[in-house]
Every structure is written in structure tokens, then in C-alpha cells.
Design a protein around this motif. Structure first.
Motif, PDB file in Angstrom:
ATOM      1  N   UNK A 190      13.083  -2.725  -7.206  1.00  0.00           N
ATOM      2  CA  UNK A 190      12.105  -1.660  -7.467  1.00  0.00           C
ATOM      3  C   UNK A 190      10.651  -2.122  -7.348  1.00  0.00           C
ATOM      4  N   UNK A 191      10.423  -3.412  -7.161  1.00  0.00           N
ATOM      5  CA  UNK A 191       9.067  -3.965  -7.252  1.00  0.00           C
ATOM      6  C   UNK A 191       8.106  -3.343  -6.244  1.00  0.00           C
ATOM      7  N   UNK A 192       8.507  -3.211  -4.988  1.00  0.00           N
ATOM      8  CA  UNK A 192       7.596  -2.669  -3.972  1.00  0.00           C
ATOM      9  C   UNK A 192       7.253  -1.206  -4.250  1.00  0.00           C
ATOM     10  N   UNK A 193       8.242  -0.411  -4.616  1.00  0.00           N
ATOM     11  CA  UNK A 193       7.987   1.006  -4.909  1.00  0.00           C
ATOM     12  C   UNK A 193       7.072   1.157  -6.119  1.00  0.00           C
ATOM     13  N   UNK A 194       7.260   0.322  -7.123  1.00  0.00           N
ATOM     14  CA  UNK A 194       6.414   0.433  -8.316  1.00  0.00           C
ATOM     15  C   UNK A 194       5.014  -0.121  -8.075  1.00  0.00           C
ATOM     16  N   UNK A 195       4.871  -1.064  -7.161  1.00  0.00           N
ATOM     17  CA  UNK A 195       3.529  -1.511  -6.785  1.00  0.00           C
ATOM     18  C   UNK A 195       2.765  -0.347  -6.157  1.00  0.00           C
ATOM     19  N   UNK A 196       3.452   0.483  -5.387  1.00  0.00           N
ATOM     20  CA  UNK A 196       2.829   1.685  -4.819  1.00  0.00           C
ATOM     21  C   UNK A 196       2.460   2.675  -5.927  1.00  0.00           C
ATOM     22  N   UNK A 197       3.345   2.838  -6.910  1.00  0.00           N
ATOM     23  CA  UNK A 197       3.034   3.698  -8.060  1.00  0.00           C
ATOM     24  C   UNK A 197       1.804   3.188  -8.796  1.00  0.00           C
ATOM     25  N   UNK A 198       1.727   1.882  -8.975  1.00  0.00           N
ATOM     26  CA  UNK A 198       0.582   1.281  -9.644  1.00  0.00           C
ATOM     27  C   UNK A 198      -0.704   1.628  -8.902  1.00  0.00           C
ATOM     28  N   UNK A 199      -0.686   1.523  -7.574  1.00  0.00           N
ATOM     29  CA  UNK A 199      -1.871   1.882  -6.778  1.00  0.00           C
ATOM     30  C   UNK A 199      -2.239   3.345  -6.981  1.00  0.00           C
ATOM     31  N   UNK A 200      -1.241   4.219  -7.007  1.00  0.00           N
ATOM     32  CA  UNK A 200      -1.496   5.650  -7.205  1.00  0.00           C
ATOM     33  C   UNK A 200      -2.103   5.906  -8.583  1.00  0.00           C
ATOM     34  N   UNK A 201      -1.557   5.266  -9.588  1.00  0.00           N
ATOM     35  CA  UNK A 201      -2.061   5.454 -10.948  1.00  0.00           C
ATOM     36  C   UNK A 201      -3.492   4.942 -11.055  1.00  0.00           C
ATOM     37  N   UNK A 202      -3.760   3.790 -10.459  1.00  0.00           N
ATOM     38  CA  UNK A 202      -5.131   3.253 -10.486  1.00  0.00           C
ATOM     39  C   UNK A 202      -6.111   4.183  -9.761  1.00  0.00           C
ATOM     40  N   UNK A 203      -5.660   4.882  -8.712  1.00  0.00           N
ATOM     41  CA  UNK A 203      -6.529   5.849  -8.031  1.00  0.00           C
ATOM     42  C   UNK A 203      -6.811   7.056  -8.919  1.00  0.00           C
ATOM     43  N   UNK A 204      -5.844   7.438  -9.736  1.00  0.00           N
ATOM     44  CA  UNK A 204      -5.991   8.605 -10.609  1.00  0.00           C
ATOM     45  C   UNK A 204      -6.713   8.280 -11.915  1.00  0.00           C
ATOM     46  N   UNK A 205      -6.553   7.047 -12.395  1.00  0.00           N
ATOM     47  CA  UNK A 205      -7.134   6.666 -13.689  1.00  0.00           C
ATOM     48  C   UNK A 205      -7.269   5.159 -13.749  1.00  0.00           C
ATOM     49  N   UNK A 206      -8.485   4.679 -13.764  1.00  0.00           N
ATOM     50  CA  UNK A 206      -8.706   3.233 -13.835  1.00  0.00           C
ATOM     51  C   UNK A 206      -9.974   2.924 -14.637  1.00  0.00           C
ATOM     52  N   UNK A 207     -10.048   3.448 -15.869  1.00  0.00           N
ATOM     53  CA  UNK A 207     -11.246   3.172 -16.659  1.00  0.00           C
ATOM     54  C   UNK A 207     -11.276   1.719 -17.137  1.00  0.00           C
ATOM     55  N   UNK A 208     -12.439   1.236 -17.553  1.00  0.00           N
ATOM     56  CA  UNK A 208     -12.514  -0.121 -18.119  1.00  0.00           C
ATOM     57  C   UNK A 208     -11.625  -0.228 -19.365  1.00  0.00           C
ATOM     58  N   UNK A 209     -11.137  -1.422 -19.610  1.00  0.00           N
ATOM     59  CA  UNK A 209     -10.335  -1.651 -20.812  1.00  0.00           C
ATOM     60  C   UNK A 209      -8.856  -1.388 -20.632  1.00  0.00           C
TER      61      UNK A 209
END
Length: 185
Positions: free
Chosen positions: A69-88
């Protein structure tokens, strides 16, 4: 959100609920001065929403996954960071893949990798309000990009914590869910 020291957002997927339930079982009976809240993100969008709502409070986003699942979840991580990546916000990967391949996990975009059984590491992180300094069981990169490995996490007896979390109404099947003698070797 006022008055909180830490928000834990779990990227909560059906494939890895048992590990999270064991972590939450330990957390549910742990006494700490840290004022924290736990939220469950069952999709990319919901996880990002929880992160946005926690803005201004240190936030640990907890991930657990297997190597397939690592590659698919790395893509999810990128999507989440695009939607929400505040400091902290710190994205912490745990589970089999992060234990076996912590450098690859960091290179894929996670901020930290939890290595081995995560109960004592998570409890220490909660006590430290999310600050990894001095906490064992982690791999991360410092501000200059150097790899930091904090050593082996304290392994606790299987009976120290329940494999379920009454506080969050999360239960596992009646089976052994951790404690393999091979410790992912």
C-alpha cells in the motif's frame, strides 16, 4: 480547539484498524498532562478537513500501512498536503512498511517513521506534545536533511495494554494482533 496541546488525526482505513485500536487502547489508559483530541479521517478529504480544523494546534497525522500500500498512500499524502498543510502538522508513518523501510518512507514524503511496536513511542509523543526530541522508536530528518534514528522503541509486554479502545469505541477481533517473536526481521 482552544486549550488543546495536540490533535491526533488518524488516517483511518479498514485495512489497518487493528493496529490503530491497539495504539488507542494504550492511549486510552495513559495518564498525561497533555490536552489532546483524537480524530478519525476515513478519506483523503475528511483527513484534510480535520487537519484544517486543527490549525494553530500541533497536529500529528498518524498513518499505518503495509508495503503493498505504500505507493498508493504516498499519493494520498500528497493529496492531503495539497488540501491542508498548515504549520505544526507532522505526518507520522507507522506499521510494517515504516518499520522495514524507514528511509524509503521518509523519502516518500512522511515527516517521521515509527519503527517497531508503536505504543510506547506514541505515548511518549503525546507526553511531549508531539515533539520527537529524545523519543525512541523514530526516524526523521533534521533541519539540514540528516537522517536521525532515535534507537529502538521500548517494547512493552503484550498484556500491558488492551487491544481495543473503549474511550473511542474501537474494537478488534478476538485474536492476537501483535507480539510476533520475529519483530519484523
Amino acid at each position: 480547539m482552544s486549550g488543546l496541546d495536540l490533535v491526533l488525526v488518524l488516517r483511518y482505513r479498514k485495512a489497518v484498524t487493528y493496529g490503530f485500536h491497539a495504539l488507542l487502547g494504550a492511549l486510552g489508559q495513559h495518564e498525561t498532562a497533555t490536552r489532546y483530541e483524537v480524530r478519525f479521517g476515513e478519506s483523503v478529504e475528511e483527513t484534510a478537513r480535520h487537519i484544517r480544523e486543527a490549525a494553530g494546534v500541533r497536529t500529528l497525522v498518524l498513518w499505518s500501512f503495509y508495503s503493498p500500500d505504500a505507493a498508493a498512500l504516498a499519493e494520498e499524502l500528497k493529496q492531503i498536503r495539497q488540501l491542508a498543510d498548515p504549520p505544526g502538522v507532522i505526518h507520522l508513518a507507522g506499521g510494517v512498511h515504516a518499520t522495514a523501510e524507514p528511509v524509503q518512507t521518509l523519502d516518500a514524503g512522511w515527516d517521521m517513521a515509527a519503527i517497531g511496536e508503536g505504543e510506547s513511542t506514541l505515548l511518549s509523543l503525546v507526553d511531549a506534545k508531539g515533539d520527537p526530541t529524545g523519543i525512541t522508536g523514530l526516524a526523521y530528518r533534521d533541519a539540514t536533511g540528516n537522517l536521525i534514528r532515535t534507537g529502538k522503541a521500548k517494547q512493552r509486554d503484550l498484556n500491558d495494554f488492551p487491544g481495543f479502545a473503549l474511550k473511542w469505541d474501537k474494537f478488534n477481533a478476538l485474536e492476537i494482533t501483535r507480539g510476533c517473536i520475529y519483530a519484523c526481521r
